[in-house]
Design a protein around this motif. Sequence first.
Motif, PDB file in Angstrom:
ATOM      1  N   UNK A 132     -11.205   5.160   3.753  1.00  0.00           N
ATOM      2  CA  UNK A 132     -10.052   5.503   2.914  1.00  0.00           C
ATOM      3  C   UNK A 132      -9.696   4.336   2.014  1.00  0.00           C
ATOM      4  N   UNK A 133      -9.389   4.637   0.753  1.00  0.00           N
ATOM      5  CA  UNK A 133      -8.969   3.612  -0.191  1.00  0.00           C
ATOM      6  C   UNK A 133      -7.442   3.517  -0.135  1.00  0.00           C
ATOM      7  N   UNK A 134      -6.923   2.301   0.129  1.00  0.00           N
ATOM      8  CA  UNK A 134      -5.485   2.060   0.177  1.00  0.00           C
ATOM      9  C   UNK A 134      -5.057   1.584  -1.206  1.00  0.00           C
ATOM     10  N   UNK A 135      -4.104   2.315  -1.809  1.00  0.00           N
ATOM     11  CA  UNK A 135      -3.651   1.987  -3.162  1.00  0.00           C
ATOM     12  C   UNK A 135      -2.128   1.929  -3.222  1.00  0.00           C
ATOM     13  N   UNK A 136      -1.636   1.153  -4.171  1.00  0.00           N
ATOM     14  CA  UNK A 136      -0.216   1.057  -4.478  1.00  0.00           C
ATOM     15  C   UNK A 136      -0.024   1.619  -5.883  1.00  0.00           C
ATOM     16  N   UNK A 137       1.011   2.408  -6.079  1.00  0.00           N
ATOM     17  CA  UNK A 137       1.383   2.859  -7.422  1.00  0.00           C
ATOM     18  C   UNK A 137       2.419   1.862  -7.929  1.00  0.00           C
ATOM     19  N   UNK A 138       2.088   1.099  -8.964  1.00  0.00           N
ATOM     20  CA  UNK A 138       2.955   0.016  -9.419  1.00  0.00           C
ATOM     21  C   UNK A 138       4.161   0.531 -10.209  1.00  0.00           C
ATOM     22  N   UNK A 192       0.891  12.117  -8.488  1.00  0.00           N
ATOM     23  CA  UNK A 192       0.644  10.698  -8.751  1.00  0.00           C
ATOM     24  C   UNK A 192       1.047  10.268 -10.161  1.00  0.00           C
ATOM     25  N   UNK A 193       0.869  11.104 -11.147  1.00  0.00           N
ATOM     26  CA  UNK A 193       1.192  10.713 -12.524  1.00  0.00           C
ATOM     27  C   UNK A 193       2.695  10.599 -12.758  1.00  0.00           C
ATOM     28  N   UNK A 194       3.501  11.140 -11.852  1.00  0.00           N
ATOM     29  CA  UNK A 194       4.958  11.084 -12.007  1.00  0.00           C
ATOM     30  C   UNK A 194       5.613  10.041 -11.105  1.00  0.00           C
ATOM     31  N   UNK A 230       4.684   0.734 -13.288  1.00  0.00           N
ATOM     32  CA  UNK A 230       4.335   1.504 -14.483  1.00  0.00           C
ATOM     33  C   UNK A 230       3.587   2.786 -14.150  1.00  0.00           C
ATOM     34  N   UNK A 231       3.355   3.027 -12.871  1.00  0.00           N
ATOM     35  CA  UNK A 231       2.637   4.225 -12.458  1.00  0.00           C
ATOM     36  C   UNK A 231       1.132   4.036 -12.352  1.00  0.00           C
TER      37      UNK A 231
END
Length: 73
Positions: A44-50, A20-22, A52-53
Motif C-alpha cells: 500500500x502506498x501511504x500518501x498525504x494530501x497537502x 481526493x480532488x476536493x 493545496x490538494x
Amino acid sequence: APALANAPMQPADERPCSDATRLRSKNSNQPAKLRFVNESGAALVIQWIDFNGALKEYGVLQPGAELTQETFI
C-alpha cells in the motif's frame, strides 16, 4: 495523554478516490500519531494530501507491515 494511549484504536473513515480532488489538509498545531497496519495481501502506498490538494507520498507499506506516522490533526 496516557488515557488516549490506551484507548481502543478505530479504523479511519474511508472516502472514495473521487473525493481526493476536493480534499485539502488544514493547518493544526495539535500533534497526533497515526498507526497504519497493512492487513491486506498487497503493498500500500501511504500518501498525504497537502494544503493545496496535492498528493505527497510518505512510503510503501508492505503486506503485514505497520507504520506509525507523526503528524497533526
